[in-house]
Write an enzyme that holds these catalytic residues in place. Structure first.
Site, PDB file in Angstrom:
ATOM      1  N   HIS A  80       0.928  -1.060   0.045  1.00  0.00           N
ATOM      2  CA  HIS A  80      -0.117   0.001  -0.033  1.00  0.00           C
ATOM      3  C   HIS A  80       1.016   1.181   0.098  1.00  0.00           C
ATOM      4  O   HIS A  80       1.541   1.474   1.001  1.00  0.00           O
ATOM      5  CB  HIS A  80      -0.966   0.180   1.101  1.00  0.00           C
TER       6      HIS A  80
ATOM      7  N   LYS B 232     -10.162   6.676  -3.702  1.00  0.00           N
ATOM      8  CA  LYS B 232      -9.169   7.614  -3.222  1.00  0.00           C
ATOM      9  C   LYS B 232      -7.635   6.996  -3.862  1.00  0.00           C
ATOM     10  O   LYS B 232      -7.401   6.000  -3.396  1.00  0.00           O
ATOM     11  CB  LYS B 232      -9.082   7.431  -1.686  1.00  0.00           C
TER      12      LYS B 232
ATOM     13  N   LYS C 274      -3.820   7.251  -3.552  1.00  0.00           N
ATOM     14  CA  LYS C 274      -2.644   8.072  -2.859  1.00  0.00           C
ATOM     15  C   LYS C 274      -1.497   8.565  -3.728  1.00  0.00           C
ATOM     16  O   LYS C 274      -0.977   7.899  -4.642  1.00  0.00           O
ATOM     17  CB  LYS C 274      -1.956   6.767  -2.196  1.00  0.00           C
TER      18      LYS C 274
ATOM     19  N   ASP D 255      -5.234  11.541  -2.071  1.00  0.00           N
ATOM     20  CA  ASP D 255      -4.865  11.934  -0.789  1.00  0.00           C
ATOM     21  C   ASP D 255      -3.390  12.363  -0.968  1.00  0.00           C
ATOM     22  O   ASP D 255      -2.422  11.470  -1.254  1.00  0.00           O
ATOM     23  CB  ASP D 255      -5.111  10.664   0.324  1.00  0.00           C
TER      24      ASP D 255
ATOM     25  N   GLU E 110      -7.170  15.642  -0.582  1.00  0.00           N
ATOM     26  CA  GLU E 110      -7.074  15.515   0.966  1.00  0.00           C
ATOM     27  C   GLU E 110      -5.827  15.799   1.209  1.00  0.00           C
ATOM     28  O   GLU E 110      -4.822  15.535   0.821  1.00  0.00           O
ATOM     29  CB  GLU E 110      -7.400  13.903   1.208  1.00  0.00           C
TER      30      GLU E 110
ATOM     31  N   ASP F 179      -7.276  16.295   6.841  1.00  0.00           N
ATOM     32  CA  ASP F 179      -7.170  14.940   7.743  1.00  0.00           C
ATOM     33  C   ASP F 179      -6.125  15.092   8.856  1.00  0.00           C
ATOM     34  O   ASP F 179      -6.621  15.288  10.013  1.00  0.00           O
ATOM     35  CB  ASP F 179      -6.837  13.719   6.672  1.00  0.00           C
TER      36      ASP F 179
ATOM     37  N   LYS G 179     -11.645  11.017  12.052  1.00  0.00           N
ATOM     38  CA  LYS G 179     -11.024   9.679  12.529  1.00  0.00           C
ATOM     39  C   LYS G 179     -11.362   9.554  14.075  1.00  0.00           C
ATOM     40  O   LYS G 179     -10.814  10.444  14.746  1.00  0.00           O
ATOM     41  CB  LYS G 179      -9.658   9.441  12.205  1.00  0.00           C
TER      42      LYS G 179
ATOM     43  N   GLU H 288     -14.570   5.891   4.482  1.00  0.00           N
ATOM     44  CA  GLU H 288     -13.590   4.916   3.835  1.00  0.00           C
ATOM     45  C   GLU H 288     -13.336   3.890   4.742  1.00  0.00           C
ATOM     46  O   GLU H 288     -11.959   3.369   4.881  1.00  0.00           O
ATOM     47  CB  GLU H 288     -12.083   5.872   3.501  1.00  0.00           C
TER      48      GLU H 288
HETATM   49  C1  MUC Z   1      -5.073   8.641   5.197  1.00  0.00           C
HETATM   50  O1  MUC Z   1      -4.411   9.476   5.358  1.00  0.00           O
HETATM   51  O2  MUC Z   1      -6.108   8.795   5.008  1.00  0.00           O
HETATM   52  C2  MUC Z   1      -6.952   6.223   4.693  1.00  0.00           C
HETATM   53  C3  MUC Z   1      -7.087   5.270   3.663  1.00  0.00           C
HETATM   54  C4  MUC Z   1      -5.890   4.999   3.103  1.00  0.00           C
HETATM   55  O3  MUC Z   1      -5.541   4.215   2.398  1.00  0.00           O
HETATM   56  O4  MUC Z   1      -4.781   5.419   4.050  1.00  0.00           O
HETATM   57  C5  MUC Z   1      -5.482   6.083   5.132  1.00  0.00           C
HETATM   58  C6  MUC Z   1      -4.852   7.032   5.929  1.00  0.00           C
HETATM   59 MG    MG Z   2      -5.758  10.992   4.561  1.00  0.00          MG
END
Ligand code: MUC
Ligand code: MG
Length: 383
Positions: free
Chosen positions: A20, A165, A167, A196, A222, A247, A271, A325
């Site tokens: 990941h 989402k 990354k 994000d 994000e 976040d 969160k 999520e």
């Molecule tokens: C984050 O930063 O949001 C949430 C989903 C994901 O893949 O990582 C997290 C952390």
């Molecule tokens: Mg995040």
């Protein structure tokens, strides 16, 4: 009275289904701190404290969460009345600063214990569920555009997720935009695409980034910049149409108040762990809601217990306009619950039953607990 008799913490390491890839680390396993509180009447409560990528996401690690609970939180609440959750958590807060994930893990076990004793779901303690199913996003983070596209198409075909989402933030901004554009083009209007950045951009990168993302039809970005640059986040929020979500900048109600007062973001990723517990997360939601800021249920990629806890709280929030999520268990190769959290029709389902509505599979727990080798060794020495 149900006295808190014993607090047990166990670190559990479970591999992820694939690497990941986040801007600051690549996760290949998730380390969960499981908390089990035993009360004087024989009842129990479960909690979970989980962070991301050791100490690369935030200042708490699995080891520090366990230490904070074992050495500092447990001693101040052993012997206290577990039915008085507010008074117990107030005691914890007065003794231990920071460490929101550790606080959240213990608080979750207190709510679970209380709800089990009362014979109600945890959601009932927060006024009852408004939604028993919630939209659930999936994170595309294999690090390779083609792999992400295949993964997204599978999720759409299985009707598991239609919110993705992505990354980004590890590569140069232009490369990231090309990556997002390729996925956006491949999926068309079948999905909502969000990104994000996990704080990776400086403000200049962020201007180019937001302009590019907006142009290719991304719905939301994000935490594009450092969590401490809250005024700069507001400038970005005001300058672009694309929704900006906070976040890492949200570390409980006080930080939410600062962000809300200036309307520094369009959306709050709330969160339970980062907020310091379910109660504090509900306050973050209330602050966001009062300021007209959109709400989204975020995750620290918790396993089943933490995810169930978040589901119970967020099921009680009527204005979760950006969905959730809460997919953490799906990123793991195995499950330590007897009955996994359920995902279907692009939604995650609120677990039914008393407390969090989850039970641990003892065999699975023994298999994945980090101290399993040490335990065997101790037994061998004794015999
Ligand atoms: C984050 O930063 O949001 C949430 C989903 C994901 O893949 O990582 C997290 C952390
Ligand atoms: Mg995040």
């Amino acid at each position: 009275m149900s006295k808190i008799e014993n607090i047990e913490t166990i670190i559990v390491d479970i591999p992820t289904i694939r690497g990941h890839v986040l801007s600051m680390t690549t996760m290949r396993q998730q380390s969960i701190v499981l908390v089990r509180i035993r009360f004087s009447d024989g009842s129990e409560g479960l909690g979970e404290g989980t962070s991301i990528g050791g100490m690369s996401y935030g200042p708490e690690s699995p080891e520090s969460i366990k230490l904070a609970i074992d050495s500092y939180l447990a001693p101040v609440i052993i012997g206290e009345d577990g039915d008085r959750v507010n008074s117990v958590t107030d005691r914890m807060r007065k003794s231990v600063r920071g460490n929101p994930i550790a606080h959240c893990a213990v608080e979750t076990a207190l709510w679970d214990g209380l709800a089990r004793r009362l014979g109600v779901p945890v959601a009932q303690l927060f006024g009852g569920a408004v939604n028993t199913r919630m939209p659930v996003a999936w994170t595309l983070a294999s690090g390779v555009s083609e792999t992400d596209i295949v993964e997204a198409r599978q999720m759409l075909a299985q009707r598991r997720h239609n919110i993705f989402k992505l990354k980004i933030g590890k590569r140069p901004v232009r490369d990231d935009i090309a990556h997002v554009a390729a996925i956006r083009a491949a999926l068309g209007d079948a999905a909502s695409i969000r990104v994000d950045v996990n704080q990776a951009w400086n403000v200049t990168d962020a201007r180019w980034g937001l302009a590019g993302l907006q142009e290719i039809g991304v719905d939301l970005v994000e935490q594009p910049i450092d969590s401490r640059q809250i005024r700069a986040l507001k400038v970005l929020t005001d300058q672009y149409e694309i929704a900006v979500m906070a976040d890492e900048a949200l570390q409980g109600p006080q930080s939410a108040m600062i962000a809300a007062a200036d309307r520094s973001a369009d959306v709050f990723a709330v969160k339970i762990a980062q907020s310091g517990g379910l109660k504090a997360a509900s306050e973050v939601c209330a602050i966001g809601r009062a300021a007209g800021i959109g709400l989204y249920a975020g995750t620290m990629l918790e396993g089943g217990i933490g995810t169930a806890a978040a589901l119970h709280l967020f099921s009680t929030i009527p204005t979760l306009g950006w969905g959730t999520e809460l997919f953490g268990p799906l990123l793991l190769t195995d499950e330590i619950l007897t009955r996994p959290v359920e995902y279907r029709d692009f939604s995650v389902v609120l677990p039914q039953g008393n407390g969090l509505g989850v039970e641990i599979d003892p065999g699975k727990l023994n298999h994945y607990r980090r101290d399993r080798h040490r335990k065997v060794h101790v037994v061998a020495l004794k015999s």
